[in-house]
Design a protein around this motif. Sequence first.
Motif, PDB file in Angstrom:
ATOM      1  N   SER A  80     -15.922   2.654  -7.733  1.00  0.00           N
ATOM      2  CA  SER A  80     -15.549   2.122  -6.424  1.00  0.00           C
ATOM      3  C   SER A  80     -16.738   1.420  -5.779  1.00  0.00           C
ATOM      4  N   SER A  92      -6.905   2.499  -9.734  1.00  0.00           N
ATOM      5  CA  SER A  92      -5.552   2.063  -9.375  1.00  0.00           C
ATOM      6  C   SER A  92      -5.016   0.979 -10.299  1.00  0.00           C
ATOM      7  N   ASN A  94      -3.095  -1.152  -9.330  1.00  0.00           N
ATOM      8  CA  ASN A  94      -3.123  -2.364  -8.500  1.00  0.00           C
ATOM      9  C   ASN A  94      -4.395  -3.172  -8.716  1.00  0.00           C
ATOM     10  N   GLU A 125      -7.181   7.700  -7.638  1.00  0.00           N
ATOM     11  CA  GLU A 125      -6.715   6.434  -7.083  1.00  0.00           C
ATOM     12  C   GLU A 125      -7.051   6.318  -5.603  1.00  0.00           C
ATOM     13  N   PHE A 126      -7.740   5.217  -5.271  1.00  0.00           N
ATOM     14  CA  PHE A 126      -8.136   4.902  -3.896  1.00  0.00           C
ATOM     15  C   PHE A 126      -9.035   5.973  -3.278  1.00  0.00           C
ATOM     16  N   PRO A 204     -12.945   0.506  -1.146  1.00  0.00           N
ATOM     17  CA  PRO A 204     -12.876  -0.488  -0.069  1.00  0.00           C
ATOM     18  C   PRO A 204     -14.083  -0.356   0.853  1.00  0.00           C
ATOM     19  N   GLY A 317      -6.835   6.738   7.033  1.00  0.00           N
ATOM     20  CA  GLY A 317      -6.905   6.313   5.643  1.00  0.00           C
ATOM     21  C   GLY A 317      -5.563   5.812   5.137  1.00  0.00           C
ATOM     22  N   TYR A 321      -4.463   1.853   3.929  1.00  0.00           N
ATOM     23  CA  TYR A 321      -3.898   1.525   2.619  1.00  0.00           C
ATOM     24  C   TYR A 321      -2.441   1.065   2.677  1.00  0.00           C
ATOM     25  N   GLU A 322      -1.761   1.313   3.782  1.00  0.00           N
ATOM     26  CA  GLU A 322      -0.318   1.015   3.856  1.00  0.00           C
ATOM     27  C   GLU A 322       0.017  -0.429   3.478  1.00  0.00           C
ATOM     28  N   GLU A 324      -1.488  -2.424   1.448  1.00  0.00           N
ATOM     29  CA  GLU A 324      -1.712  -2.668   0.026  1.00  0.00           C
ATOM     30  C   GLU A 324      -0.659  -2.015  -0.851  1.00  0.00           C
ATOM     31  N   VAL A 325      -0.173  -0.851  -0.468  1.00  0.00           N
ATOM     32  CA  VAL A 325       0.748  -0.112  -1.339  1.00  0.00           C
ATOM     33  C   VAL A 325       2.210  -0.301  -0.948  1.00  0.00           C
ATOM     34  N   PHE A 336      -2.259  10.190  -5.555  1.00  0.00           N
ATOM     35  CA  PHE A 336      -2.290   9.393  -4.331  1.00  0.00           C
ATOM     36  C   PHE A 336      -1.001   9.565  -3.535  1.00  0.00           C
TER      37      PHE A 336
END
Length: 471
Positions: A80, A92, A94, A125-126, A204, A317, A321-322, A324-325, A336
């Motif tokens: 990360s 991820s 993604n 993840e994340f 991030p 948090g 992330y909302e 992106e996912v 996650f």
Amino acid sequence: MTELVLESAVRQLEMLRARKISVVDLAEAHIQQIERLNPRLNAFADFEVERVRTQARSMDSATRDARGPLHGLPVTVKSSIATAGYKCEIGSLNHKDEIPREDAVVVARLRAAGALILGTTNCPEFLMAYETDNLLHGQTRNPWDMERTPGGSSGGESAAIAAGMSAAGLGSDSGGSVRVPAHFTGICSLKPTPGRIPGRGHLPPCVGPFSTLGAIGPMARTMADVQLMFRTLSGQDDADPASPPLVLREPSWDDLRSRRIGFFEDDGLTPVTAETRSAVRSAAAALREEGFRVEPFRPSTLEQLRKLWRTFFVQCGAMFYEPEVRGLREKLSPIFKEFLGIAERSAPLTATELLNAWAEMDLLRSKTLEEMREFPVLLCPVASVPAWRAGERKWSIDGQTVEYLDAVRHTQWFNTLGAPAVVVPVGRSPEGLPIGVQIAARPFEDEVALGVAKAVDAAFGFSAPEMAVGS
């Protein structure tokens, strides 16, 4: 070769400088250990043998004037933290196969110091879990017990270092993510004051409340190694508003011993195992033997700090992330989804609630620092339990059920406070699992926490897991 890779980073560097070994020799020793153990531990997200060998040969041909303080030291970086040319996918799907073009500031400093980058390491993840698993690379295992996790989110990093697959490395920590893995795998780590080691280039970004909660921190097998990494990598990044213009300080032994240390075995709400209590007492006794004043003391603000951490880490948090996912839930790792489920059990934050929480954090930090004037160093547990089995989420201690996030609340306090906190291995559980203790200091007094922790490390020290030593 196994003995070589389990030497401290400081000792490996001494051998390189004395020309007792070459960089190629040291790299090959680590390659052998990785090829032997990583298929079982699954610590790496990106590792290529020929890339390591090419680096090593180039370093051996460098002139003495071109050799930095970490010249030839094999290190790893959590996936990360942007590392140019290496997969940094944050665990991820993604971000599958994403390779940054530029280094994070701290990675650029690693390279400038001459470190040999072995690869990047696995994370949940994340980064939103205390266990390292994802759909992209799978589960990382603890070298002390393959059924157990090395922790999270810097679990790949801790497993690699504990098993002698890396001499030292970089993790990141917004809620215990370098400290819980160090505790679970029997190594040392530092969550620095945010900005003392530049965070620019973390994935991030550590922005908003995470500029207080989050930091990139060094991990290694000894406190001397962690100190070396901190001295080499710290210093202001003038493009980072959270990075202070502080020079390194080297407190004397007398200066360190002039600071009273407050110790506590639990927070009065959540129990810890008997062996955890014993580890804290043993560390306190070792410090007293070295002339430190160590007395019982527990800040009154711990539960308030934990509640605010949960607001920012869990609820904010999930809000970060909302976007992106959204619409991609089928591609998300179970671990996650578990985090999102925890967040969804609380009502969404209103703008007023978020504003009030942000203001409360400043007021609460001030109150805690007032209490720490008398005890500027704190000694306490890292977690209620040692490394747990993958997927385990509840434990019974003294007849009380301890839930997942409560079991690691001990690290969360110092993220909300924005304070440096170090983990040092001290004890063992009945199953033979490592148990660390945590030493925290006031913000910007990282060198104090490191100095006190070094005294504890001298009394106990790193022990290698059996699989790391075996042939």
